[in-house]
Write a protein that holds these residues in place. Sequence first.
Motif, PDB file in Angstrom:
ATOM      1  N   LEU A  77       0.804  -1.279   0.066  1.00  0.00           N
ATOM      2  CA  LEU A  77       0.032   0.108   0.136  1.00  0.00           C
ATOM      3  C   LEU A  77       0.846   1.200  -0.068  1.00  0.00           C
ATOM      4  N   VAL A  78       1.950   1.260   0.907  1.00  0.00           N
ATOM      5  CA  VAL A  78       2.776   2.448   0.838  1.00  0.00           C
ATOM      6  C   VAL A  78       3.524   2.643  -0.370  1.00  0.00           C
ATOM      7  N   PHE A  79       3.966   1.449  -1.132  1.00  0.00           N
ATOM      8  CA  PHE A  79       4.713   1.498  -2.228  1.00  0.00           C
ATOM      9  C   PHE A  79       3.901   2.085  -3.376  1.00  0.00           C
ATOM     10  N   ILE A  80       2.476   1.533  -3.440  1.00  0.00           N
ATOM     11  CA  ILE A  80       1.822   2.063  -4.651  1.00  0.00           C
ATOM     12  C   ILE A  80       1.414   3.522  -4.332  1.00  0.00           C
ATOM     13  N   VAL A  81       0.959   4.189  -3.086  1.00  0.00           N
ATOM     14  CA  VAL A  81       0.762   5.329  -2.803  1.00  0.00           C
ATOM     15  C   VAL A  81       1.917   6.255  -2.984  1.00  0.00           C
ATOM     16  N   LYS A  82       3.253   6.015  -2.610  1.00  0.00           N
ATOM     17  CA  LYS A  82       4.253   6.740  -2.793  1.00  0.00           C
ATOM     18  C   LYS A  82       4.882   6.750  -4.326  1.00  0.00           C
ATOM     19  N   LYS A  83       4.666   5.640  -5.036  1.00  0.00           N
ATOM     20  CA  LYS A  83       5.029   5.849  -6.588  1.00  0.00           C
ATOM     21  C   LYS A  83       3.942   6.575  -7.215  1.00  0.00           C
ATOM     22  N   TRP A  84       2.579   6.599  -6.866  1.00  0.00           N
ATOM     23  CA  TRP A  84       1.681   7.588  -7.606  1.00  0.00           C
ATOM     24  C   TRP A  84       2.091   9.018  -7.162  1.00  0.00           C
ATOM     25  N   ILE A  85       2.345   9.205  -5.850  1.00  0.00           N
ATOM     26  CA  ILE A  85       2.640  10.741  -5.780  1.00  0.00           C
ATOM     27  C   ILE A  85       3.947  11.292  -6.442  1.00  0.00           C
ATOM     28  N   VAL A  86       4.750  10.342  -6.502  1.00  0.00           N
ATOM     29  CA  VAL A  86       5.811  10.903  -7.191  1.00  0.00           C
ATOM     30  C   VAL A  86       5.688  11.223  -8.628  1.00  0.00           C
ATOM     31  N   ALA A  87       4.999  10.224  -9.017  1.00  0.00           N
ATOM     32  CA  ALA A  87       4.655  10.277 -10.758  1.00  0.00           C
ATOM     33  C   ALA A  87       3.800  11.381 -11.004  1.00  0.00           C
ATOM     34  N   LYS A  88       3.044  11.839 -10.218  1.00  0.00           N
ATOM     35  CA  LYS A  88       1.963  12.742 -10.042  1.00  0.00           C
ATOM     36  C   LYS A  88       2.755  13.976 -10.094  1.00  0.00           C
ATOM     37  N   LEU A  89       3.763  14.335  -9.037  1.00  0.00           N
ATOM     38  CA  LEU A  89       4.356  15.310  -9.078  1.00  0.00           C
ATOM     39  C   LEU A  89       5.571  15.522 -10.117  1.00  0.00           C
ATOM     40  N   GLU A  90       5.866  14.476 -10.727  1.00  0.00           N
ATOM     41  CA  GLU A  90       6.574  14.570 -12.052  1.00  0.00           C
ATOM     42  C   GLU A  90       5.810  15.068 -13.274  1.00  0.00           C
ATOM     43  N   PHE A  91       4.635  14.639 -13.099  1.00  0.00           N
ATOM     44  CA  PHE A  91       3.624  14.970 -14.236  1.00  0.00           C
ATOM     45  C   PHE A  91       3.268  16.693 -14.385  1.00  0.00           C
ATOM     46  N   ASN A  92       2.949  16.989 -12.784  1.00  0.00           N
ATOM     47  CA  ASN A  92       2.701  18.375 -12.575  1.00  0.00           C
ATOM     48  C   ASN A  92       3.949  19.370 -13.033  1.00  0.00           C
ATOM     49  N   ARG A  93       5.095  19.074 -13.253  1.00  0.00           N
ATOM     50  CA  ARG A  93       6.230  19.604 -13.644  1.00  0.00           C
ATOM     51  C   ARG A  93       6.533  19.394 -15.372  1.00  0.00           C
ATOM     52  N   SER A  94       5.767  18.435 -15.988  1.00  0.00           N
ATOM     53  CA  SER A  94       5.909  18.005 -17.029  1.00  0.00           C
ATOM     54  C   SER A  94       5.439  19.201 -18.257  1.00  0.00           C
ATOM     55  N   PRO A  95       6.208  19.198 -19.330  1.00  0.00           N
ATOM     56  CA  PRO A  95       5.590  19.887 -20.633  1.00  0.00           C
ATOM     57  C   PRO A  95       4.371  19.905 -20.667  1.00  0.00           C
ATOM     58  N   PHE A  96       3.702  18.346 -20.667  1.00  0.00           N
ATOM     59  CA  PHE A  96       2.297  18.364 -20.857  1.00  0.00           C
ATOM     60  C   PHE A  96       1.333  19.239 -20.070  1.00  0.00           C
ATOM     61  N   LYS A  97       1.671  19.290 -18.839  1.00  0.00           N
ATOM     62  CA  LYS A  97       0.806  19.917 -17.978  1.00  0.00           C
ATOM     63  C   LYS A  97       0.917  21.514 -18.202  1.00  0.00           C
ATOM     64  N   LYS A  98       2.294  21.914 -18.282  1.00  0.00           N
ATOM     65  CA  LYS A  98       2.543  23.195 -18.410  1.00  0.00           C
ATOM     66  C   LYS A  98       1.998  23.896 -19.827  1.00  0.00           C
ATOM     67  N   LEU A  99       1.898  23.070 -20.850  1.00  0.00           N
ATOM     68  CA  LEU A  99       1.422  23.500 -22.021  1.00  0.00           C
ATOM     69  C   LEU A  99      -0.238  23.535 -21.926  1.00  0.00           C
ATOM     70  N   LYS A 100      -0.708  22.429 -21.250  1.00  0.00           N
ATOM     71  CA  LYS A 100      -2.399  22.418 -21.227  1.00  0.00           C
ATOM     72  C   LYS A 100      -2.752  23.484 -20.428  1.00  0.00           C
ATOM     73  N   GLN A 101      -1.914  24.031 -19.266  1.00  0.00           N
ATOM     74  CA  GLN A 101      -2.298  25.292 -18.393  1.00  0.00           C
ATOM     75  C   GLN A 101      -2.065  26.490 -19.467  1.00  0.00           C
ATOM     76  N   PHE A 102      -0.923  26.369 -20.186  1.00  0.00           N
ATOM     77  CA  PHE A 102      -0.799  27.850 -21.002  1.00  0.00           C
ATOM     78  C   PHE A 102      -1.767  27.970 -22.188  1.00  0.00           C
ATOM     79  N   ILE A 103      -2.539  26.824 -22.576  1.00  0.00           N
ATOM     80  CA  ILE A 103      -3.494  26.799 -23.514  1.00  0.00           C
ATOM     81  C   ILE A 103      -4.673  27.644 -22.809  1.00  0.00           C
ATOM     82  N   VAL A 104      -4.991  27.148 -21.525  1.00  0.00           N
ATOM     83  CA  VAL A 104      -6.134  27.383 -20.897  1.00  0.00           C
ATOM     84  C   VAL A 104      -6.004  29.183 -20.473  1.00  0.00           C
ATOM     85  N   VAL A 105      -4.823  29.274 -19.590  1.00  0.00           N
ATOM     86  CA  VAL A 105      -4.742  30.620 -19.269  1.00  0.00           C
ATOM     87  C   VAL A 105      -4.865  31.682 -20.467  1.00  0.00           C
TER      88      VAL A 105
END
Length: 432
Positions: free
Chosen positions: A58-86
């Motif tokens: 359980l700890v492994f799954i939650v930790k891995k998801w949180i790390v992946a989510k943080l990396e995604f929040n810094r990803s070009p995908f997330k930034k470009l999507k926000q760029f388009i919306v803003v």
Amino acid sequence: MSENKFVEVSAFSKIPFRYRVSSLVIAISLLVLIGIVLDRTVNGFFSIVLSFLFIIALVFIVKKWIVAKLEFNRSPFKKLKQFIVVNKLYDEETSDVSKDNKRKKVVVNSAFFEFNSTDDELIIRALKNGDKYTDKANTYDSMLGALFGLEVSNKVDNVNYCDYIFNTKADERLIVRENELEYNQSTIIPLNSATVWDIQKFPHALIVGATGGGKTTFINFLIIEMLKMRAELLICDPKHSDLYSLHHFLGTERVAGQPNHIARVVRTAKEIMDARFKEYKGDSTSYGKNYRSFDLPPVFLIVDELGALRMGAEKKVFAEMFQNLQEVILKGREMGVFVILATQQPNAQNIPTEVRDNLALRVSLGNLSQEGLRMTFGAIDGDLQTVEGVGSGYVFLEGLGWSKPKSYQSPFLDYENFNFIEELKKYANIAN
């Protein structure tokens, strides 16, 4: 880079499932289900072990998801999507009927971007689809630079898209110290960790340096690199500054300061070029060959402060010298005769446009006015930022598809561990 590595982003794009909270809920639910099934089949000690393993998983799954989510929040995908919306780079229309029988807005058109990221480079591609966002595709320089916190190092604009290229790994400045005698058998002079000057592909250079910008140090570096190529040097310095003092070591036949003497040295460069053409390019067997095909050493003609020479020389002397200089610039590459022009004040009189456009390498050091930068590099897409520190400036290489000059730090000569004159003597085979 292959096209299939580009990831598309638009207002239609959805967050990939693996980064959504629902993916975490499903993973945990599956884990719980597996745990319940297994718990019914084991008892006693094995049940305790199973519970312990369940907690670890359980700890492994939650930790891995949180790390992946943080990396995604810094990803070009997330930034470009926000760029388009803003920046409202999409169109909406009110739908007639929805599932709950309520009218709501839906996206019907959007600006489209793609990105490709490597360890060294990030490419943001603004697609041109023939809609109202097409004309904006090549205008996002400063906005995308601010979005990613990087300077646009190059921009490639064509009919279908506009690429904004960012270097994610900073170019490292060369630190020059005294080394063992080592000759260069190639046509390449390194400028920093990522950029090289291939004199055969990109002949001739313009070096512009504001007072205290580091122009002399950069020329010193180039002189040593040229001597490593076993090159012959011809130097003209009408201001009788540091370069002229090299006549003590290289001789007055190769280093000139007076207008008539400078004219003679420039004529020497042209005569070398003409003699090589006559001797080595006189028959059909020489087709497609250049000076390296005949094992000829390169010849470098360095002319510092052409403007000072123009002011100090008789009109006839300067006219003859300048004509010979232009001829070497136009024809010299094939026979290995190269020109380096240096100046503090680039203008149409000192460096005419027809001359500048044939100088493939252009370097500015120190802070120049926007007009000075324009005279050095030609038309620039947007203003260049102020630079800080001796040896800092911009570099441009004609023929590489660069849309504008790149930030540059010229090689640092560690004078505590580098004696320029001793290095000069060593490579020029001058006795101490």
